[in-house]
Design a protein around this motif. Structure first.
Motif, PDB file in Angstrom:
ATOM      1  N   GLY A  11      -8.748  60.761 -33.295  1.00 60.29           N
ATOM      2  CA  GLY A  11      -7.789  60.972 -32.630  1.00 60.29           C
ATOM      3  C   GLY A  11      -6.617  61.456 -33.496  1.00 60.29           C
ATOM      4  O   GLY A  11      -6.623  62.173 -34.640  1.00 60.29           O
ATOM      5  N   SER A  12      -5.324  61.292 -32.664  1.00 57.72           N
ATOM      6  CA  SER A  12      -4.055  61.618 -32.502  1.00 57.72           C
ATOM      7  C   SER A  12      -3.643  61.356 -34.580  1.00 57.72           C
ATOM      8  O   SER A  12      -2.860  61.484 -35.366  1.00 57.72           O
TER       9      SER A  12
ATOM     10  N   ARG B 153      -5.200  63.302 -37.213  1.00 54.47           N
ATOM     11  CA  ARG B 153      -4.657  64.188 -36.993  1.00 54.47           C
ATOM     12  C   ARG B 153      -2.310  64.812 -37.613  1.00 54.47           C
ATOM     13  O   ARG B 153      -1.948  65.459 -37.649  1.00 54.47           O
TER      14      ARG B 153
ATOM     15  N   THR C  59       3.886  60.882 -33.493  1.00 48.60           N
ATOM     16  CA  THR C  59       3.641  59.148 -33.279  1.00 48.60           C
ATOM     17  C   THR C  59       2.303  59.550 -32.076  1.00 48.60           C
ATOM     18  O   THR C  59       1.182  60.319 -32.030  1.00 48.60           O
TER      19      THR C  59
ATOM     20  N   ASP D 231      -2.452  55.642 -28.449  1.00 46.88           N
ATOM     21  CA  ASP D 231      -3.725  54.866 -29.244  1.00 46.88           C
ATOM     22  C   ASP D 231      -4.550  55.308 -30.102  1.00 46.88           C
ATOM     23  O   ASP D 231      -4.358  56.391 -30.581  1.00 46.88           O
TER      24      ASP D 231
ATOM     25  N   TYR E 109     -15.254  65.942 -31.700  1.00 46.38           N
ATOM     26  CA  TYR E 109     -15.394  65.616 -30.779  1.00 46.38           C
ATOM     27  C   TYR E 109     -13.998  64.169 -30.132  1.00 46.38           C
ATOM     28  O   TYR E 109     -12.702  64.480 -30.210  1.00 46.38           O
TER      29      TYR E 109
ATOM     30  N   THR F 196     -11.918  63.008 -32.838  1.00 50.07           N
ATOM     31  CA  THR F 196     -10.241  63.607 -33.420  1.00 50.07           C
ATOM     32  C   THR F 196      -9.989  64.516 -33.019  1.00 50.07           C
ATOM     33  O   THR F 196      -8.718  64.237 -32.413  1.00 50.07           O
ATOM     34  N   GLY F 197      -9.956  65.545 -31.896  1.00 54.16           N
ATOM     35  CA  GLY F 197      -9.645  65.929 -30.966  1.00 54.16           C
ATOM     36  C   GLY F 197      -8.420  67.259 -31.760  1.00 54.16           C
ATOM     37  O   GLY F 197      -9.281  67.812 -32.806  1.00 54.16           O
ATOM     38  N   SER F 198      -7.793  68.413 -31.286  1.00 55.36           N
ATOM     39  CA  SER F 198      -7.264  67.974 -29.836  1.00 55.36           C
ATOM     40  C   SER F 198      -7.965  68.136 -28.886  1.00 55.36           C
ATOM     41  O   SER F 198      -9.330  68.947 -29.077  1.00 55.36           O
ATOM     42  N   LYS F 199      -7.461  67.649 -27.698  1.00 54.15           N
ATOM     43  CA  LYS F 199      -8.835  68.282 -26.303  1.00 54.15           C
ATOM     44  C   LYS F 199      -8.754  69.851 -25.757  1.00 54.15           C
ATOM     45  O   LYS F 199      -9.981  69.790 -26.559  1.00 54.15           O
TER      46      LYS F 199
ATOM     47  N   ILE G  33     -11.936  72.505 -26.492  1.00 52.64           N
ATOM     48  CA  ILE G  33     -11.946  72.938 -25.376  1.00 52.64           C
ATOM     49  C   ILE G  33     -12.570  74.334 -26.135  1.00 52.64           C
ATOM     50  O   ILE G  33     -13.681  75.011 -25.423  1.00 52.64           O
TER      51      ILE G  33
ATOM     52  N   ARG H 262     -15.731  74.460 -28.046  1.00 54.61           N
ATOM     53  CA  ARG H 262     -16.683  74.798 -26.992  1.00 54.61           C
ATOM     54  C   ARG H 262     -17.555  75.964 -26.841  1.00 54.61           C
ATOM     55  O   ARG H 262     -18.004  76.256 -26.877  1.00 54.61           O
TER      56      ARG H 262
HETATM   57  P1  DGT Z   1      -2.964  60.169 -28.427  1.00 55.80           P
HETATM   58  O1  DGT Z   1      -4.271  59.052 -28.125  1.00 55.80           O
HETATM   59  O2  DGT Z   1      -2.273  60.094 -26.903  1.00 55.80           O
HETATM   60  O3  DGT Z   1      -2.056  59.856 -29.207  1.00 55.80           O
HETATM   61  O4  DGT Z   1      -3.688  61.224 -28.170  1.00 55.80           O
HETATM   62  P2  DGT Z   1      -5.470  61.670 -28.963  1.00 55.80           P
HETATM   63  O5  DGT Z   1      -5.813  62.693 -29.103  1.00 55.80           O
HETATM   64  O6  DGT Z   1      -5.681  61.045 -29.996  1.00 55.80           O
HETATM   65  O7  DGT Z   1      -6.080  61.908 -27.600  1.00 55.80           O
HETATM   66  P3  DGT Z   1      -7.404  59.966 -27.110  1.00 55.80           P
HETATM   67  O8  DGT Z   1      -7.292  59.011 -27.708  1.00 55.80           O
HETATM   68  O9  DGT Z   1      -6.865  60.413 -25.855  1.00 55.80           O
HETATM   69  O10 DGT Z   1      -8.651  60.831 -26.870  1.00 55.80           O
HETATM   70  C1  DGT Z   1      -9.335  61.157 -28.456  1.00 55.80           C
HETATM   71  C2  DGT Z   1      -9.069  62.081 -28.594  1.00 55.80           C
HETATM   72  O11 DGT Z   1     -11.025  62.116 -27.403  1.00 55.80           O
HETATM   73  C3  DGT Z   1      -9.215  63.287 -28.586  1.00 55.80           C
HETATM   74  O12 DGT Z   1      -8.124  64.104 -29.292  1.00 55.80           O
HETATM   75  C4  DGT Z   1     -10.433  64.686 -27.878  1.00 55.80           C
HETATM   76  C5  DGT Z   1     -11.649  63.867 -27.735  1.00 55.80           C
HETATM   77  N1  DGT Z   1     -11.420  63.696 -25.642  1.00 55.80           N
HETATM   78  C6  DGT Z   1     -10.686  62.888 -25.129  1.00 55.80           C
HETATM   79  N2  DGT Z   1     -10.926  63.438 -23.566  1.00 55.80           N
HETATM   80  C7  DGT Z   1     -11.505  63.966 -24.250  1.00 55.80           C
HETATM   81  C8  DGT Z   1     -12.130  65.388 -22.841  1.00 55.80           C
HETATM   82  O13 DGT Z   1     -12.065  65.285 -21.502  1.00 55.80           O
HETATM   83  N3  DGT Z   1     -12.338  66.599 -23.338  1.00 55.80           N
HETATM   84  C9  DGT Z   1     -12.821  66.558 -24.584  1.00 55.80           C
HETATM   85  N4  DGT Z   1     -12.981  68.009 -25.253  1.00 55.80           N
HETATM   86  N5  DGT Z   1     -12.417  65.587 -25.541  1.00 55.80           N
HETATM   87  C10 DGT Z   1     -11.500  64.502 -25.186  1.00 55.80           C
END
Ligand code: DGT
Ligand code: CA
Ligand code: CA
Length: 576
Positions: A189-190, A193, A197, A200, A260, A262-265, A269, A272
């Motif tokens: 996740g973020s 990265r 901030t 989660d 997957y 780690t993202g970002s989303k 994509i 993919r």
């Molecule tokens: P945050 O938690 O808001 O600081 O940001 P992230 O990037 O950690 O986002 P999070 O916790 O919602 O999801 C963790 C990772 O999971 C995100 O970076 C990419 C992957 N992911 C989550 N939802 C999707 C999705 O719908 N499609 C794809 N391709 N990846 C996803």
């Protein structure tokens, strides 16, 4: 390949039931989804394997033809069209309201029909005004409880500074490694990265026994409540409101899953899509060819290799051009902590620091610094016991004296001078001219209009003795937004005048941020990464600065304090 577990399918059906109920659907249909969800939760066998084996799901109790088809759809595609349609049909405000614990669809409909409540804000207002308690089935006690839940929800909605999450993340990782059968435990996740901030935390584990990992996870001492706990995924909320998501994946999928989650989303994509163009399917379980054979995914490099890319550092995975750069072999050689040779911003007890000059010097030398600039505040900043011109010059004598007795570290005579509201500096030029370097910073009138704030900084930069603008936007994470500024104009002027900009590494500042650092690099403006230490311990802030610098694509050559003091001195504006 057991991609989907039963709990996930049950959750999808439960969600459909909720949304149907909000819409006032036939209770019979709603119940059909609920009953099926319960059947699936208690099923001893894995539905995905049953689908793969071509077994007849229709023969399970409460699963008719329609629901059997939905299970197959979810197992094969990973989502349900019906649910996507419902998500679109139900207004976002109502879906938010569903997240309030204790507010089911039935009570939500009462709130909507009797009080016209369609979002969280309206609910909070009604509860505060005592209107909710008058509804049938609510009462004073449940109104109070609703307000407490709303409060809790807001607490959870906030983003956490990376450094605040760090202590918990580190302890949680160590804790999970003690689980029986845990092989690899990694942050994703973020957090991985290194965003300034995090919303989660996301943790990925490969293990020989998923049960032991789940039990160890929810037993972590800081867990306040368990939101969900299945065979391969679980979510908890810690006692400070930070949510943590955990996944357990098979070892052969670890790299693909790590990529997957780690993202970002947006980055995922795009990767993919590159796979699709090559006839490959890329998901969190691996890279699959047209015959469905897994051809990569045990580590991240193997996944990138399938789309003809080198491994991309997590800090760059934001879909900001990193894929194109990687494809043409043009990824930056990101700066590292070891590239920094000194620190150009620190405070002692003489203004608002906690440690004296000698203590700070010792700590800087222990970190391997070649130089450390002492930069107390100027007089205008009374709360920080800013120094008058005479006091500053006396302090400089003390620095000179200490330098005589220092081996391997050079203390530099600096100042953090206030940039007054009209852009003038808070010390006369003749004083500034006698220093090794001068930082200028905004500590007041944060709310000026964009035009006036920009002109304030431009005017400050007209002074040739100003070498570096410290924390240029003055933001404080979670406390104060960045000042309104025309960054393009400031960068343009900095480039012409040779003024450098600071990336202040205090974990609540990180100012300039990643995007502005990248813009500075593209404008050819030099950056300095500074701890702004107010104690010896805080000299270590530099690592947070390095994280943002990397997110901003910076290389060692973009950062002035990667130079030796002699080379750096020649680059300072006053000496050009
Ligand atoms: P945050 O938690 O808001 O600081 O940001 P992230 O990037 O950690 O986002 P999070 O916790 O919602 O999801 C963790 C990772 O999971 C995100 O970076 C990419 C992957 N992911 C989550 N939802 C999707 C999705 O719908 N499609 C794809 N391709 N990846 C996803
Ligand atoms: Ca996250
Ligand atoms: Ca997450």
């Amino acid at each position: 390949m057991n991609e989907v577990d039963n709990q996930e399918i049950a959750a999808q059906f439960e969600r459909i039931a909720e949304l149907l109920e909000i819409q006032g659907e036939n209770p019979f249909r709603v119940r059909a989804y609920r009953n099926a969800a319960r059947t699936i939760q208690n099923l001893p066998r894995n539905l995905a394997s049953m689908v793969a084996a071509g077994e007849r799901l229709e023969e399970l109790p409460t699963i008719g033809k329609d629901l059997a088809a939905k299970i197959r759809e979810f197992v094969t595609t990973g989502s349900l069209r019906k649910l996507r349609e419902l998500e679109r049909a139900v207004p976002p405000g109502m879906r938010e309201l569903l997240k309030v614990p204790g507010l089911g669809p039935k009570r939500l409909r009462v709130l909507r029909d009797e009080l016209g409540i369609r979002d969280l804000a309206a609910l909070e207002r009604a509860a505060r005004e005592g209107r909710v308690r008058q509804l049938p089935g609510f009462g004073e006690k449940s109104e109070r409880k609703l307000l407490a839940e709303l409060n809790e929800l807001q607490r959870r909605a906030r983003r956490f500074p990376w450094a605040e999450a760090e202590a918990l993340a580190t302890r949680l990782l160590a804790h999970l490694k003690t689980a029986r059968g845990a092989r690899r435990v990694e942050m994703a996740g973020s957090y991985r990265r290194l965003r300034d901030t995090v919303g989660d935390l996301d943790i990925l584990v490969s293990a020989t026994r998923d049960n032991a990992v789940m039990e160890t996870f929810v037993a972590f001492e800081r867990v306040e409540r368990v939101l969900s706990k299945g065979r391969t995924r679980a979510s908890v909320v810690l006692d400070n409101g930070l949510q943590v998501d955990l996944r357990v994946v098979p070892r052969a999928s670890f790299g693909a899953a790590w990529h997957y989650f780690t993202g970002s989303k947006a980055h995922n994509i795009a990767v993919r899509v590159m796979g699709v163009r090559r006839g490959l399917k890329i998901n969190e379980y691996g890279v699959f060819d047209q015959s469905g054979r897994r051809i990569a995914g045990s580590d991240e490099s193997s996944l990138y290799a399938q789309v003809d890319l080198p491994w991309i550092p997590p800090e760059l995975r934001e879909k900001r051009g990193e894929l194109e750069a990687a494809a043409r072999g043009g990824l930056p050689r990101l700066i590292e902590r070891a590239d920094l040779r000194g620190d150009l911003h620190a405070h002692t007890t003489r203004s608002d620091g906690e440690d004296d000059l000698a203590t700070l010097a010792r700590a800087a030398r222990a970190l391997g610094h070649e130089y450390l600039a002492i930069t107390e505040h100027s007089q205008h900043l009374r709360i920080a016991q800013g120094l008058s011109a005479d006091a500053l010059l006396a302090h400089c004598d003390a620095i000179d004296a200490l330098n005589q007795n220092l081996d391997g570290l050079r203390l530099l005579k600096g100042v953090e001078v206030d940039i007054l509201e009209d852009g003038a500096l808070d010390l006369p030029d003749e004083v500034l001219a006698r220093l090794d370097l001068c930082l200028g910073a905004i500590h007041s009138a944060f709310g000026l209009s964009r035009r006036r704030q920009t002109e304030r900084l431009l005017r400050a930069m007209d002074n040739r003795w100003l070498d570096i603008i410290a924390h240029p936007t003055a933001r404080l994470l979670g406390k104060r937004p960045a000042c309104e500024l025309d960054i393009e104009r400031i960068l343009e002027s900095a480039r012409q005048s040779g003024c450098a900009l600071e990336l202040n590494a205090q974990p609540l500042r990180l100012d300039l941020d990643d995007i502005h650092c990248r813009m500075a690099r593209e404008h050819g403006v030099a950056i300095v990464i500074s701890s702004d230490a107010h104690s010896a311990r805080q000299l270590d802030n530099l690592r947070y600065g390095i994280a943002q610098a990397r997110r901003g694509w910076l290389e060692a050559g973009d950062v002035l304090n990667c130079l030796s003091w002699d080379a750096l001195r020649a680059r300072l504006r006053r000496n050009r």
